[in-house]
Design a protein around this motif. Sequence first.
Motif, PDB file in Angstrom:
ATOM      1  N   TYR A 239      -5.065   7.937  -8.835  1.00 41.95           N
ATOM      2  CA  TYR A 239      -6.149   8.661  -9.814  1.00 41.95           C
ATOM      3  C   TYR A 239      -5.167   9.988 -10.836  1.00 41.95           C
TER       4      TYR A 239
ATOM      5  N   TYR B 199      -3.056  -2.166  -9.859  1.00 43.15           N
ATOM      6  CA  TYR B 199      -2.375  -1.098  -8.789  1.00 43.15           C
ATOM      7  C   TYR B 199      -3.732   0.120  -9.081  1.00 43.15           C
TER       8      TYR B 199
ATOM      9  N   CYS C 188      -3.268  12.542 -10.102  1.00 44.88           N
ATOM     10  CA  CYS C 188      -2.297  12.379  -9.350  1.00 44.88           C
ATOM     11  C   CYS C 188      -0.782  13.011  -9.822  1.00 44.88           C
TER      12      CYS C 188
ATOM     13  N   VAL D   9       3.107  10.025  -7.783  1.00 43.31           N
ATOM     14  CA  VAL D   9       3.790   8.281  -7.482  1.00 43.31           C
ATOM     15  C   VAL D   9       2.682   8.057  -8.159  1.00 43.31           C
ATOM     16  N   CYS D  10       2.142   7.822  -9.249  1.00 45.92           N
ATOM     17  CA  CYS D  10       0.701   6.974  -9.417  1.00 45.92           C
ATOM     18  C   CYS D  10       1.496   6.559 -11.260  1.00 45.92           C
TER      19      CYS D  10
ATOM     20  N   HIS E 109       0.917  12.103  -2.230  1.00 44.80           N
ATOM     21  CA  HIS E 109       1.487  12.790  -2.269  1.00 44.80           C
ATOM     22  C   HIS E 109       1.595  14.209  -2.570  1.00 44.80           C
TER      23      HIS E 109
ATOM     24  N   ASP F  42       0.571   7.332   0.047  1.00 44.07           N
ATOM     25  CA  ASP F  42       0.775   7.897  -0.845  1.00 44.07           C
ATOM     26  C   ASP F  42      -0.059   9.516  -0.616  1.00 44.07           C
TER      27      ASP F  42
ATOM     28  N   HIS G 207      -3.361   7.809  -0.848  1.00 45.78           N
ATOM     29  CA  HIS G 207      -3.703   6.724  -0.902  1.00 45.78           C
ATOM     30  C   HIS G 207      -3.096   5.575  -1.074  1.00 45.78           C
TER      31      HIS G 207
HETATM   32 NI    NI Z   1      -1.150   8.647  -6.412  1.00 49.62          NI
END
Ligand code: NI
Length: 205
Positions: free
Chosen positions: A80, A77, A83, A86-87, A35, A33, A171
Amino acid sequence: MKSNGMLRPVMLLLAGVAVALALALLGRALWLDPHGGGGRAASVTGTALVGGPFSLTDQNGRRVTDADFSGKLMLIYFGYTFCPDVCPTELLDMSQAIDALGKDGDQVQPVFITVDPERDTQAAMKNFLVNFHPRMLGLTGTAEEVQAAAKAYRVYYAKARGAERDYLVDHTSIVYLMDRQGKYLTHFNANTRGDAMAAAIGKFL
Ligand code: NI
């Protein structure tokens, strides 16, 4: 043996190239990921080995281990709170999936584990999680505790370049569904929206 003086640097160079290639292939095999360019999905073998013990602290300061979720499915999941994209999207998908399951959703425990314990304190997790499902648990801990949990779930993470406090974290970005004994059932990548996730989870209830 006189030629060793010439051969050694060449052999070292070749070995270096081999290692670099192996690392590049490994990187491609994992879901990263980044980012920056959005999540990337690839197929990985060995996902059945995902899962294992963890011992962390939730957003309310309570100590939590994997054993606490015995008897429930776990939707888990790693990410952080800093993020940028995506998160939050993944946690929203998880929240929508639980809601879409209606009453059956009670059998599923949504769990978010930070890969950035340095900034993701208990308070930071608590603030962040108000945006998501009310039953979602946000787990943090010491660097070692987080590392152990990530290792059990075969999650890769590493600080990426950025300012001192403004760094990004690369990540693995996968949502795992674990069974009532904490064993791996299936996983979802960044392209799976909440409705599709709910439909897939429903088959295991
Ligand atoms: Ni993320």
